[in-house]
Design a protein around this motif. Sequence first.
Motif, PDB file in Angstrom:
ATOM      1  N   ASN A 175      21.215   9.399  23.183  1.00  0.00           N
ATOM      2  CA  ASN A 175      20.989  10.770  22.717  1.00  0.00           C
ATOM      3  C   ASN A 175      22.303  11.315  22.158  1.00  0.00           C
ATOM      4  OD1 ASN A 175      20.338  13.419  22.246  1.00  0.00           O
ATOM      5  ND2 ASN A 175      19.406  13.785  24.252  1.00  0.00           N
ATOM      6  N   VAL A 176      22.350  11.477  20.835  1.00  0.00           N
ATOM      7  CA  VAL A 176      23.517  12.079  20.178  1.00  0.00           C
ATOM      8  C   VAL A 176      23.062  13.259  19.317  1.00  0.00           C
ATOM      9  CG1 VAL A 176      25.018  10.055  20.203  1.00  0.00           C
ATOM     10  CG2 VAL A 176      23.339  10.307  18.376  1.00  0.00           C
ATOM     11  N   ALA A 177      22.034  13.962  19.781  1.00  0.00           N
ATOM     12  CA  ALA A 177      21.524  15.119  19.044  1.00  0.00           C
ATOM     13  C   ALA A 177      22.537  16.258  19.064  1.00  0.00           C
ATOM     14  CB  ALA A 177      20.200  15.574  19.648  1.00  0.00           C
ATOM     15  N   HIS A 178      22.441  17.125  18.037  1.00  0.00           N
ATOM     16  CA  HIS A 178      23.273  18.337  17.964  1.00  0.00           C
ATOM     17  C   HIS A 178      24.760  18.000  18.012  1.00  0.00           C
ATOM     18  CE1 HIS A 178      19.869  21.141  18.402  1.00  0.00           C
ATOM     19  NE2 HIS A 178      19.365  20.243  19.239  1.00  0.00           N
ATOM     20  N   ASN A 179      25.209  17.118  17.143  1.00  0.00           N
ATOM     21  CA  ASN A 179      26.621  16.734  17.099  1.00  0.00           C
ATOM     22  C   ASN A 179      27.275  17.037  15.758  1.00  0.00           C
ATOM     23  OD1 ASN A 179      28.178  15.004  19.320  1.00  0.00           O
ATOM     24  ND2 ASN A 179      25.977  14.694  19.593  1.00  0.00           N
ATOM     25  N   GLY A 180      26.488  17.409  14.755  1.00  0.00           N
ATOM     26  CA  GLY A 180      27.047  17.532  13.417  1.00  0.00           C
ATOM     27  C   GLY A 180      27.318  16.170  12.801  1.00  0.00           C
TER      28      GLY A 180
END
Length: 758
Positions: A175-180
């Motif tokens: 999960n690497v969501a919401h990282n830009g």
Amino acid sequence: MMNFMKFNQLFLFFFGILHVLRSENYEMWEPKHANRSNYMRCPKSLCTIDPLITTWTREECCVCNARPKWEVPSDNTVKLQVEYIRRNGKTEIIDNNIKNDYLSVHHSHGFLTKLPINICKFSNIVTIDMEYNEISEIGNISCLLFLDTLNLSYNRIHNIGNDTFHGLSYLRVLNVAHNGLKTLEPAAITRSDLQIFHVDISHNNLKTVEFSNMISVTDFCTIDFTSNKIKEIVNTNNFKIDRNKIYHGGSVKLTGNSFSKFIDFEKLGISEISILGKVFDYGFIMPDTKWNCDCHIEPFLELAKKVIKNVWKDYFNMSCWNPPEYRGKIITDIVKDDDLDILICNLTNKDKCPKNCYCFYQPKEKRTVVNCTSAELIQLPLYVPEGKNLTLILKNNSIENFENRTYLGNISILDMSNNKLQRINPGSLSNLHQDISLNLAGNKLTTLPREVQTLNPCRTRFGRVTIYCNCENMWIKDWITNRKVQQCRNISEYLCRINNDIIPAEEVSFDNMCKTQTSYTLLIVLSVLSTLIVVVLSFLFVFRYECLLLKRKWFAKKSGDDLCTPTYDAFISFNEENDKLRQWILKFLTHELEVAGYRIFVPCRDLIPGTIKEEQLLKNITKSRSYIIFLCDRYKIGGDQWIDMEWKYIWHHFKTNLDRNILVINYDYVNTYVNIDPRLRAFVRLGYDIDFSNRNNKFIRKLKKRLGSPLISPLDTRSFINFTNLEFVHRRLGLNNGNTSNKTNMEQFVLPGAVGDE
């Protein structure tokens, strides 16, 4: 007190039952296509599949819902503590000499900039949960061989490389969501040593996504690209689907992105529907995409037509957004209704679309259409969009002159009806394809160029055209009376204006066309009135040469009287004053025949200066096996001293030697009514001449067949040419030794209406 004890006992009883049920609700599961042996647990009740209710398989259900054994019935990992050692967010894990098979690290809502510096010391870590921090790079974590879950959502990671997760063969959840996130390198999450079941890359800043990050040979549940800025699926590493591998698939979520153009499957390495079938079990979920239903979508729909009509998954049901007239139309319905021809791409001035014209590319018909109807044009457009199959519509304009344009050779349909066309420039029609559909009806043409003969009369529409007929365009009648023209006479009507009279061209007699010529109709009437003996004698006299030719054909035998062995395969006789014909013979015909092994003698090329011309003509005619005569309007016996001399000697040797052969090439479509030598007329009457119109491109082939096999091999011919004054021949032809470009020029030099045999 008694009631409390009973309640307590009852609570413990139900808690025990619930504990047993929770433990038994999961069963050991070993994935078929992933290395997860002995520690995965699949929910038994949830993944007991009823085929009448769902299309899922048990394997697919377990891939999405199974949990590792340390999470069943609850999380029993030992949680490690993180300690800050620098103000810049640098941390390390507190080492309390904990000995356990399963460790986890949880630290959220902090200000970590990197993973703990000593994380590799704890190789048994199975879970890392560090959401809501300031981590900007993942670093090297290949040491965590048993890592199962990695949650780095809500951080500042902008790049994930191809080797970021190298060695993490047990990684199941990422999960690497919401990282830009801006860059996800090819195969970063689908490389062969990875078997990730759940990937969440949603809510980032990806503008493109690699095709290789969507396709995996192992099972996965979801790869979520939701709410990025993706406009295009790319294939920068030239990834190709292997026909010999099985791709088990999963769901790829692409909702909430910026797609507008349809996926170009050919750029992704999918050129056949059989290859697309390899990933047909995948779900590419993108229901809210505003698709442009144009020419870019057509090749895929054409490729997948049979599949779409028979098998189609609901999550593929995408609809059009542009153009507005197709908005809301289901893309699959376009295929099922056979409406692929509506998928076009409009072309603008940047694509060379002429002013006031409507241009579009239509892949269904593989054509480019330029519609300039009523565009106020006064001449042919100087440029049009590029394409090999052009449809050019120029009707209802004011074009007066048909000029030559570079794009004429790419046109398959040309409509110039209802213009003010008065003139067709010489040579312009010769650039058109022979099978072009041409409409020139409703114009003011009064003359037709000779190149009209090269066009297909059944696909050429002139409408009602009145031509000023004279001796120079006598060919028009012969062309109109051609069998194929007669079959298509309802397409066009050709009229002749002679003085003040207008009559159908096919009814024009030669008295009207050329009053100076002899009328054979009168001779026939007079012969009928003569006695039977006069008729017979006249017939034999008039057709004496025809009789001679028929006799040679049916009773020819090898003659033993000719003691001279031929040196040349052919002697070419023609009117040397005809510049175009002379250039064509010297630069094209002789080259084609000599390359094929024939030895050719051409007087204007091969006669040696300073010698007596008549003696040389007689000598080389005697040494030639065949004689090629080019019959044209200006090849008239009695009109030129040297033509008379050549023909006299040719006929003498032909008549006295049965092994000699005359080949008459009817260059100007001369017929039996024209005032030519009766011996040549005999060849035309009997059909022994070779037609030069050559619509089927068989002229050279037919000429070689009539010539027979060469006297000697092509190798010997080259030696012969070198031996017989090759330098002089090259000088006369304007060729230079070693100049290969001249050969190309000869091969490309073709007169209008005459093409090589290949």
